[in-house]
Motif scaffolding. Structure first.
Motif, short mmCIF file in Angstrom:
data_model
loop_
_atom_site.label_atom_id
_atom_site.label_comp_id
_atom_site.label_asym_id
_atom_site.label_seq_id
_atom_site.Cartn_x
_atom_site.Cartn_y
_atom_site.Cartn_z
N ASP A 199 1.73 2.81 -6.68
CA ASP A 199 0.51 3.14 -7.40
C ASP A 199 0.79 4.17 -8.50
N GLY B 155 -6.50 3.27 -6.36
CA GLY B 155 -5.29 2.47 -6.48
C GLY B 155 -5.58 0.98 -6.37
N ASP C 34 0.72 15.28 -6.24
CA ASP C 34 0.52 14.92 -4.83
C ASP C 34 1.02 16.03 -3.91
N ARG D 42 0.82 -1.23 0.00
CA ARG D 42 0.00 0.00 0.00
C ARG D 42 0.85 1.27 0.00
N GLU D 43 1.90 1.27 -0.79
CA GLU D 43 2.72 2.48 -0.88
C GLU D 43 2.35 3.27 -2.12
N ARG D 44 2.19 4.56 -1.93
CA ARG D 44 1.70 5.45 -2.99
C ARG D 44 2.61 5.43 -4.23
N ARG D 45 3.94 5.34 -4.00
CA ARG D 45 4.86 5.39 -5.15
C ARG D 45 4.65 4.21 -6.11
N LYS E 258 -8.04 8.28 -3.57
CA LYS E 258 -6.84 7.75 -4.22
C LYS E 258 -6.52 6.31 -3.82
N MET E 259 -6.75 5.98 -2.56
CA MET E 259 -6.46 4.61 -2.10
C MET E 259 -7.39 3.61 -2.78
#
Lengths: 52, 232
Positions: free
Chosen positions: B77, B143, B221, B72-75, B139-140
């Motif tokens: 996604d 993703g 972001d 679950r890391e934004r980078r 966003k989550m």
């Protein structure tokens, strides 16, 4: 000669599409960079005003 | 630190232009016409690199999506989303190139051949991926939904590659990625050189586009955070 027509049509379309995408990315990058700088300047000003 | 990133992208941009120029020269001037297809074969110097770049792009979507679902890391996604967008561009270009080549070689712009149909499906799946992400605001959630679709969409690629062996298709079997022969055993060296030069050009271009697209998403972001919380 007819085959060259198809070849140039393909090369023209492909590189034009890629160029359009690159230009679109550049424009988006510049827009966000300007907007980000603007907001950051404003946020800095606000935080220094609060300190005063 | 930021300047180093800009410089790196500048160097990569220069290499991209140089490789595109050499690819164009080798593909349009240096390489000889094919014995059967004549000059029309020059379209393959774009067609093959386009689809292989698209495959690579969707492989990156697949790996980054798996990592995102796991950590679950934004980078991850951001990487998956950026790679999907560029993958759609290269798949679209592959379909256009194939269509023009098909009109001249087969006499039709389009036919419902297994490989063509599966490639069109891949294109539509990832158009759907981009639409899905644009429709979900959180966003989550975007993703997670995107990652699931990205992983499922990638499974179409082995089908595309093997379709020419599994079904009787109009599309010819691969000349480069063959299990029984090395590329240099199957393609004339001068043609292989032009194909390799264009492959390098497409790969460099791909990584250039990906780095810019990822940077834009990171900045978006950052902008959103600045709007919400001010400078942190």
């Amino acid at each position: 000669m007819r085959a060259w027509g198809f070849v140039f049509l393909t090369y023209g379309l492909v590189w034009s599409a890629i160029l359009v995408y690159v230009l679109r990315l550049w424009r988006k990058y510049r827009r966000i960079k300007t907007e980000l700088a603007l907001y950051q300047r404003e946020a800095h000003r606000n935080s220094s005003e609060e300190r005063v | 630190m930021a300047k180093t990133g800009v410089q790196r992208r500048g160097i990569l941009g220069g290499l991209v232009l140089l490789s595109i120029a050499s690819g164009l020269y080798l593909g349009l001037v240096q390489a000889p016409p094919d014995a059967y297809q004549g000059e029309l074969q020059r379209i393959m110097y774009l067609h093959v690199p386009s689809i292989l770049t698209a495959y690579l792009s969707f492989l990156i979507v697949f790996v980054a999506s798996c990592l995102f679902l796991w950590k679950r890391e934004r980078r991850d996604d951001i990487l998956a989303h950026s790679a999907a967008e560029i993958g759609v561009l290269f798949t679209g270009l592959t379909i256009i190139e194939g269509s023009i080549w098909g009109k001249s070689a087969w006499g039709v712009w389009w036919t419902w051949d297994a490989r063509l149909t599966l490639t069109a499906m891949l294109f539509l799946i990832f158009i759907g991926y981009l639409m899905l992400r644009a429709l979900i605001e959180d966003k989550m959630r975007a993703g997670i939904c995107g990652a699931v679709l990205g992983i499922l969409g990638f499974l179409d690629i082995p089908l595309i590659h093997l379709s020419v062996y599994w079904w009787r298709t109009l599309h010819q079997p691969p000349s480069v990625l063959r299990p029984d022969k090395a590329p240099w055993e199957n393609v004339h060296p001068s043609m292989l050189l032009a194909l390799s030069a264009n492959m390098v050009a497409f790969l460099l271009l791909y990584f250039y586009l990906l780095s810019r697209r990822v940077r834009i998403a990171e900045m978006e972001d950052e902008l959103e955070k600045t709007k919400l919380y001010g400078v942190t």
